[in-house]
Design a protein around this motif. Structure first.
Motif, PDB file in Angstrom:
ATOM      1  N   ILE A   7       0.865  -1.200   0.000  1.00  0.00           N
ATOM      2  CA  ILE A   7       0.000   0.000   0.000  1.00  0.00           C
ATOM      3  C   ILE A   7       0.889   1.234   0.000  1.00  0.00           C
ATOM      4  O   ILE A   7       1.744   1.382   0.883  1.00  0.00           O
ATOM      5  CB  ILE A   7      -0.916  -0.003   1.246  1.00  0.00           C
ATOM      6  CG1 ILE A   7      -1.724  -1.299   1.307  1.00  0.00           C
ATOM      7  CG2 ILE A   7      -1.842   1.214   1.229  1.00  0.00           C
ATOM      8  CD1 ILE A   7      -2.317  -1.598   2.661  1.00  0.00           C
ATOM      9  N   GLY A  35      -7.969   3.682   5.950  1.00  0.00           N
ATOM     10  CA  GLY A  35      -9.042   3.691   6.939  1.00  0.00           C
ATOM     11  C   GLY A  35      -8.954   4.880   7.880  1.00  0.00           C
ATOM     12  O   GLY A  35      -9.973   5.405   8.334  1.00  0.00           O
ATOM     13  N   ASN A  41      -5.266   5.870  -1.631  1.00  0.00           N
ATOM     14  CA  ASN A  41      -3.909   5.365  -1.799  1.00  0.00           C
ATOM     15  C   ASN A  41      -3.957   4.263  -2.852  1.00  0.00           C
ATOM     16  O   ASN A  41      -5.007   4.038  -3.469  1.00  0.00           O
ATOM     17  CB  ASN A  41      -3.262   4.931  -0.459  1.00  0.00           C
ATOM     18  CG  ASN A  41      -4.090   3.994   0.373  1.00  0.00           C
ATOM     19  OD1 ASN A  41      -4.868   3.216  -0.168  1.00  0.00           O
ATOM     20  ND2 ASN A  41      -3.946   4.055   1.685  1.00  0.00           N
ATOM     21  N   GLY A  94       3.871   6.309   6.306  1.00  0.00           N
ATOM     22  CA  GLY A  94       5.059   5.577   5.867  1.00  0.00           C
ATOM     23  C   GLY A  94       5.204   5.549   4.354  1.00  0.00           C
ATOM     24  O   GLY A  94       4.262   5.856   3.624  1.00  0.00           O
TER      25      GLY A  94
HETATM   26  P1  2BA Z   1      -4.435   5.182   6.755  1.00  0.00           P
HETATM   27  O1  2BA Z   1      -5.238   4.169   7.485  1.00  0.00           O
HETATM   28  O2  2BA Z   1      -5.168   6.344   6.178  1.00  0.00           O
HETATM   29  O3  2BA Z   1      -3.300   5.694   7.768  1.00  0.00           O
HETATM   30  C1  2BA Z   1      -2.437   6.760   7.428  1.00  0.00           C
HETATM   31  C2  2BA Z   1      -1.435   7.008   8.541  1.00  0.00           C
HETATM   32  O4  2BA Z   1      -2.119   7.436   9.711  1.00  0.00           O
HETATM   33  C3  2BA Z   1      -0.669   5.753   8.960  1.00  0.00           C
HETATM   34  O5  2BA Z   1       0.466   5.626   8.130  1.00  0.00           O
HETATM   35  C4  2BA Z   1      -0.310   6.042  10.402  1.00  0.00           C
HETATM   36  O6  2BA Z   1       0.870   6.842  10.483  1.00  0.00           O
HETATM   37  C5  2BA Z   1      -1.456   6.914  10.873  1.00  0.00           C
HETATM   38  N1  2BA Z   1      -2.459   6.159  11.632  1.00  0.00           N
HETATM   39  C6  2BA Z   1      -3.194   5.104  11.229  1.00  0.00           C
HETATM   40  N2  2BA Z   1      -4.042   4.712  12.190  1.00  0.00           N
HETATM   41  C7  2BA Z   1      -3.834   5.550  13.231  1.00  0.00           C
HETATM   42  C8  2BA Z   1      -4.416   5.695  14.533  1.00  0.00           C
HETATM   43  N3  2BA Z   1      -5.371   4.851  14.964  1.00  0.00           N
HETATM   44  N4  2BA Z   1      -3.933   6.690  15.337  1.00  0.00           N
HETATM   45  C9  2BA Z   1      -2.977   7.518  14.932  1.00  0.00           C
HETATM   46  N5  2BA Z   1      -2.397   7.453  13.698  1.00  0.00           N
HETATM   47  C10 2BA Z   1      -2.821   6.487  12.881  1.00  0.00           C
HETATM   48  P2  2BA Z   1       0.962   4.179   7.705  1.00  0.00           P
HETATM   49  O7  2BA Z   1       1.077   3.306   8.919  1.00  0.00           O
HETATM   50  O8  2BA Z   1       2.189   4.374   6.891  1.00  0.00           O
HETATM   51  O9  2BA Z   1      -0.188   3.551   6.798  1.00  0.00           O
HETATM   52  C11 2BA Z   1      -0.454   4.016   5.476  1.00  0.00           C
HETATM   53  C12 2BA Z   1      -1.660   3.284   4.923  1.00  0.00           C
HETATM   54  O10 2BA Z   1      -1.340   1.891   4.842  1.00  0.00           O
HETATM   55  C13 2BA Z   1      -2.898   3.339   5.804  1.00  0.00           C
HETATM   56  O11 2BA Z   1      -3.627   4.521   5.555  1.00  0.00           O
HETATM   57  C14 2BA Z   1      -3.650   2.091   5.381  1.00  0.00           C
HETATM   58  O12 2BA Z   1      -4.315   2.324   4.135  1.00  0.00           O
HETATM   59  C15 2BA Z   1      -2.510   1.121   5.130  1.00  0.00           C
HETATM   60  N6  2BA Z   1      -2.207   0.296   6.319  1.00  0.00           N
HETATM   61  C16 2BA Z   1      -1.332   0.564   7.304  1.00  0.00           C
HETATM   62  N7  2BA Z   1      -1.302  -0.433   8.198  1.00  0.00           N
HETATM   63  C17 2BA Z   1      -2.202  -1.340   7.786  1.00  0.00           C
HETATM   64  C18 2BA Z   1      -2.653  -2.603   8.306  1.00  0.00           C
HETATM   65  N8  2BA Z   1      -2.152  -3.139   9.457  1.00  0.00           N
HETATM   66  N9  2BA Z   1      -3.600  -3.281   7.610  1.00  0.00           N
HETATM   67  C19 2BA Z   1      -4.106  -2.767   6.451  1.00  0.00           C
HETATM   68  N10 2BA Z   1      -3.726  -1.592   5.905  1.00  0.00           N
HETATM   69  C20 2BA Z   1      -2.788  -0.881   6.565  1.00  0.00           C
END
Ligand code: 2BA
Length: 109
Positions: A7, A35, A41, A94
Motif C-alpha cells: 500500500i 481507513g 492510496n 510511511g
Molecule cells: P491510513 O489508514 O489512512 O493511515 C495513514 C497514517 O495514519 C498511517 O500511516 C499512520 O501513520 C497513521 N495512523 C493510522 N491509524 C492511526 C491511529 N489509529 N492513530 C494515529 N495514527 C494512525 P501508515 O502506517 O504508513 O499507513 C499508510 C496506509 O497503509 C494506511 O492509511 C492504510 O491504508 C494502510 N495500512 C497501514 N497499516 C495497515 C494494516 N495493518 N492493515 C491494512 N492496511 C494498513
C-alpha cells in the motif's frame, strides 16, 4: 510463489509502477482508501518468486517516500458547532505498508 500486497501513497503510484515494469515484475494496482486518513492510496498486488523479494523491497524503499500529512478534523457538532474546533494533527505516513503472503498455487488459464 509469494504475493506481496503493498500500500503506497497515490503520489508514488506511477514512479513505483514504472520501476516495477523496468525490472520485469508483474503487478496489478487496486485503487484503495486508508481507513484512518480516508485518503486515496494505491494497493499493488505483486506475484513473484521468493528469491526476487530482496530486489522488490529495495525498489519499494527507493521509490516510496515517507510523508507528513495534516488532518483538519471537522468542527465538534452540537449547540456550539463551529465555535469549538478540534486542532489539526500531523500524522507520519510511511513510504509503503507491505504484507507478504505464501501462495499455494498459481495458475493462468
Ligand atoms: P491510513 O489508514 O489512512 O493511515 C495513514 C497514517 O495514519 C498511517 O500511516 C499512520 O501513520 C497513521 N495512523 C493510522 N491509524 C492511526 C491511529 N489509529 N492513530 C494515529 N495514527 C494512525 P501508515 O502506517 O504508513 O499507513 C499508510 C496506509 O497503509 C494506511 O492509511 C492504510 O491504508 C494502510 N495500512 C497501514 N497499516 C495497515 C494494516 N495493518 N492493515 C491494512 N492496511 C494498513
Amino acid at each position: 510463489m509469494k504475493l506481496v500486497i503493498c500500500i503506497v501513497n497515490n503520489r508514488d503510484k506511477s514512479i513505483l509502477g514504472d520501476a516495477l515494469i523496468e525490472q520485469s515484475f508483474n503487478y496489478t494496482i487496486i485503487g484503495s482508501t486508508g481507513g484512518f486518513l480516508k485518503q486515496g492510496n494505491a494497493t499493488f498486488l505483486i506475484g513473484l518468486e521468493p528469491n526476487r523479494l530482496p530486489v522488490l523491497f529495495e525498489l519499494i524503499q527507493n521509490n516510496c517516500k515517507g510523508r507528513e500529512e495534516t488532518i483538519n478534523p471537522l468542527p465538534i457538532e452540537g449547540n456550539l458547532a463551529g465555535i469549538f474546533m478540534q486542532p489539526s494533527m500531523k500524522v507520519a505516513v510511511g513510504g509503503a505498508t507491505v504484507f507478504v503472503i505464501g501462495i499455494e498455487q498459481f495458475q493462468r488459464f
